[in-house]
Design an enzyme around this catalytic site. Structure first.
Site, PDB file in Angstrom:
ATOM      1  N   GLU A  72      -3.922  -6.852   6.007  1.00  0.00           N
ATOM      2  CA  GLU A  72      -2.926  -7.353   4.915  1.00  0.00           C
ATOM      3  C   GLU A  72      -2.024  -6.361   4.389  1.00  0.00           C
ATOM      4  OE1 GLU A  72      -2.778 -10.812   3.873  1.00  0.00           O
ATOM      5  OE2 GLU A  72      -4.255 -11.451   5.231  1.00  0.00           O
ATOM      6  N   TYR A 104      -4.161  -7.512  -3.578  1.00  0.00           N
ATOM      7  CA  TYR A 104      -4.953  -6.965  -2.838  1.00  0.00           C
ATOM      8  C   TYR A 104      -4.301  -5.850  -1.760  1.00  0.00           C
ATOM      9  CZ  TYR A 104      -8.484  -6.710   0.815  1.00  0.00           C
ATOM     10  OH  TYR A 104      -9.051  -6.319   2.197  1.00  0.00           O
ATOM     11  N   SER A 130      -6.858  -2.593   5.456  1.00  0.00           N
ATOM     12  CA  SER A 130      -6.708  -3.943   5.747  1.00  0.00           C
ATOM     13  C   SER A 130      -5.328  -4.399   6.436  1.00  0.00           C
ATOM     14  CB  SER A 130      -6.789  -4.793   4.476  1.00  0.00           C
ATOM     15  OG  SER A 130      -6.554  -6.219   4.601  1.00  0.00           O
TER      16      SER A 130
END
Length: 339
Positions: free
Chosen positions: A133, A155, A131
């Protein structure tokens, strides 16, 4: 004989697009579903709108023994690990579940691949969706495959952990394991709790007179948004190379969330955005990331991959589909998938 692909979490947005893409290429596709979910084989119903022809298997991502049994019984050529916890915002309230689903589950899967290879002399190719992120707070804009990770949510931290595991098991054990660091990618199949779908549904309901406002959090965050169907193609391409590697999957274009909102209202033919907008501080994340944009040069040069659908068209399509859903009451249709 057709190749067999195993997709964990096949009923999610990415799983559906990937399964259909692989079916079109002639694969035998098997997909796992979390037991007791709305997509479980015993309560399918709506899944047939998207997963016709896909063999479905109950499997919790955290069930090591179940994973070993599926792997031993199926012996797939390729594995796409798309199951797991996907919400950045919700991960703050479920950190332990996220760590198990996105982190430790991947470790156990890789360990089982080694045991499989020891028994059979070969192992399936393995794709892990990383990801954007993971990069978190970074001064490097755009990010590349070599940008250091600075995750800013549970996450993101678990995705970084899994990413490094996949790289290490490739380098240490010689497994064919590749990663694709996926930037934001959307479609009408995006779950309603994600901000783009919250916007498209809210704008559709405003346009049809079902509500008057939509409430959001931080509109200044900037992300690299693309089309989920394009990103599914990239996943497949990463496992077709002679050697495994890591890739940034992105468009290279950055937009503020306020721009996404404007695109949605424009698609619905509504010019006055401000009068329909509310902001709620409770929707702000404890540690938000201001900007993420990816450099897809390596994917373009080594995979031959490029996005085919502009994000303007993606948002227009999402609003149009949600207007049809609100008007007709039909939530799922294969005709919703592509602009």
């Amino acid at each position: 004989m057709p190749r067999t692909a195993l997709i964990t979490g096949v009923a999610g947005q990415d799983g559906v697009y990937l399964a259909r893409h692989l079916k079109a290429l002639g694969y035998h596709v098997v997909g796992t579903l979390r037991p007791g979910s709305r997509w479980a084989p015993t309560t399918l119903g709506r899944a047939y709108a998207y997963l016709d022809g896909v063999q479905l298997v109950d499997l919790d991502q955290r069930d090591h023994e179940g994973w070993a049994a599926v792997l031993a019984g199926l012996r797939p050529d390729e594995i796409y690990n798309l199951a797991g916890f996907t919400s950045v915002g919700a991960s703050w309230g479920a950190a332990q579940v996220v760590a198990e689903s996105n982190g430790m589950a991947v470790l156990r899967m890789l360990e089982e691949l080694i045991r499989f290879r020891d028994r059979h002399g070969w192992a399936p190719r393995f794709f892990q969706p990383s990801s954007s992120e993971m990069f978190g707070v970074t001064d490097q804009q755009p990010q590349t495959e070599n940008t250091p990770h600075h995750p800013r949510s549970p996450y993101a931290a678990t995705k970084s952990f899994a990413h490094h595991l996949v790289v290490n098991y490739r380098e240490s054990y010689g497994l064919f394991t590749s990663t694709g660091t996926l930037y934001n990618h959307e479609s009408p199949l995006r779950s309603p709790e994600f901000v783009t779908r919250k916007i498209s549904r809210g704008v559709a309901e405003i346009a049809l007179g079902r509500r008057s406002t939509i409430t959001l959090g931080n509109l200044d965050v900037r992300r690299d948004w693309g089309f989920a169907g394009d990103y599914a193609r990239a996943m497949h391409l990463t496992l077709q190379r002679d050697e495994p590697a890591d890739f940034i999957i992105a468009t290279g274009v950055c937009r503020a969330l306020s721009d996404v909102l404007a695109l949605a209202f424009e698609a619905a033919g509504i010019a006055d955005v401000e009068s329909h907008l509310g902001q709620d501080p409770a929707l702000m994340r404890p540690a938000d990331v201001a900007q993420l944009v990816g450099d897809p040069t390596k994917a373009r040069e080594e995979l031959g991959w490029e996005p085919t659908v502009s994000f303007e068209r993606v948002m227009q399509h999402m609003v149009e589909v949600d207007m049809r859903r609100v008007s007709d009451g039909v939530e799922d249709s294969a005709g919703f998938l592509h602009p």
